[in-house]
Design a protein around this motif. Structure first.
Motif, PDB file in Angstrom:
ATOM      1  N   GLU A 115       0.822  -1.207   0.000  1.00 50.44           N
ATOM      2  CA  GLU A 115       0.000   0.000   0.000  1.00 50.44           C
ATOM      3  C   GLU A 115       0.866   1.271   0.000  1.00 50.44           C
ATOM      4  OE1 GLU A 115      -2.999  -0.247   3.051  1.00 50.44           O
ATOM      5  OE2 GLU A 115      -2.824   1.882   3.471  1.00 50.44           O
ATOM      6  N   ASP A 169      -5.323   6.270   5.246  1.00 56.41           N
ATOM      7  CA  ASP A 169      -5.514   5.610   3.947  1.00 56.41           C
ATOM      8  C   ASP A 169      -5.119   6.561   2.812  1.00 56.41           C
ATOM      9  OD1 ASP A 169      -6.434   3.307   5.058  1.00 56.41           O
ATOM     10  OD2 ASP A 169      -8.563   3.752   4.746  1.00 56.41           O
ATOM     11  N   VAL A 200      -5.807  -1.667  -0.911  1.00 57.88           N
ATOM     12  CA  VAL A 200      -5.359  -0.476  -1.653  1.00 57.88           C
ATOM     13  C   VAL A 200      -4.710  -0.876  -2.973  1.00 57.88           C
ATOM     14  CG1 VAL A 200      -3.715   1.451  -1.626  1.00 57.88           C
ATOM     15  CG2 VAL A 200      -5.180   1.033   0.357  1.00 57.88           C
ATOM     16  N   LYS A 209     -12.231  -3.622  -4.870  1.00 56.68           N
ATOM     17  CA  LYS A 209     -11.950  -3.766  -3.437  1.00 56.68           C
ATOM     18  C   LYS A 209     -12.644  -5.026  -2.934  1.00 56.68           C
ATOM     19  CE  LYS A 209     -11.036   0.578  -1.142  1.00 56.68           C
ATOM     20  NZ  LYS A 209     -11.657   1.714  -0.492  1.00 56.68           N
TER      21      LYS A 209
END
Ligand code: URA
Length: 259
Positions: A115, A169, A200, A209
């Protein structure tokens, strides 16, 4: 005599004015021409108007387009890193200590994409060096791979090369502007397959997702087989999911043997 002279003189003056173009009749009411905007005298250069001193809006740039333009001429991983060092449109860069580009061996058959860097990665400038990174190493060692293993290496990077503040995030616009770099990174590292760690990277590469549903099956993206897996940080918080992760690692091992 005098009035005759005046008549001829006045007529001559009028004709002279007509020759000069003064043909408009003069109105009954006076006009203050200094108040008319198009005839008002221009201000002197030393007294700038409010308009002139107002901040000039910077031309709008689209960071995704800039990133795409930057990577177009990139031919090596060193050039790609240099392009990222030069890219000034991601706010995260300002708060980060280091650019976290990659670790492991470029050209490895397996490329792992996480990520974004956390605190440890930001300090060391390398991906997956904290607790989650130690688990990631243990997972790959269990199937005979390692980032420093010259026989069976892996290559590791992240979607974002700079640490988000407080490990928040990544935002969609941050991911979008990094994608030209990520795609070029995959092209230059040329792995046989990709392992996407967590939501991610799945969102960024697959546009999907829901890692619980995505994991454990091969999908394809950018012309390569892709295995979505639980992120090691998730496995640290949910040890019971390690069983699924082990299943996915065995699928990966089998795929590497068959190709
Ligand atoms: N988590 C990630 O996704 N990447 C890292 O480099 C470290 C933690």
């Amino acid at each position: 005599m005098e009035s005759e002279l005046n008549f001829h003189r006045a007529r001559a003056l009028l004709e002279w004015q007509i020759d000069l173009g003064a043909t408009e009749a003069i109105g009954e009411t006076p006009i203050n021409r200094y108040k008319l905007s198009d005839t008002a005298p221009k201000p002197k250069a030393s007294t700038p108007t409010a308009e002139a001193t107002a901040p000039v809006a910077a031309p709008q740039v689209d960071p995704v387009t800039v990133a795409g333009d930057m990577v177009r001429s990139v031919e090596t991983l060193e050039q790609l890193r240099a392009a990222l060092e030069e890219f000034e449109h991601c706010e995260l860069k300002k708060g980060a200590r280091n650019l976290v580009f990659s670790d492991g061996i470029a050209g490895a058959r397996v490329m792992v994409i996480g990520e974004a860097p956390g605190r440890d990665e930001d300090m060391q400038g390398k991906p997956f060096v904290g607790r989650a990174g130690k688990l990631l190493d243990a997972m790959f060692e269990a199937i005979g791979f390692g980032r420093a293993d010259t026989e069976s290496p892996i290559y590791i990077t992240n979607i974002l090369p700079w640490r988000p503040p407080q490990n928040r995030d990544p935002k969609p616009d941050e991911i979008a502007m990094m994608m030209p770099f990520v795609e070029k990174h995959i092209e230059l590292a040329a792995p046989d397959l990709l392992v996407l760690m967590g939501n991610v990277s799945c969102q960024a590469i697959l546009g999907q997702k829901g890692i619980t549903k995505l994991r454990g099956r091969w999908v394809e993206a950018l012309g390569k087989p892709v295995m979505p897996m639980f992120h090691p940080a998730y496995l640290l918080r949910n040890p019971s999911a390690k069983r699924d992760a082990w299943h996915d690692l065995l699928m990966l091992q089998a795929k590497l043997k068959e190709t």
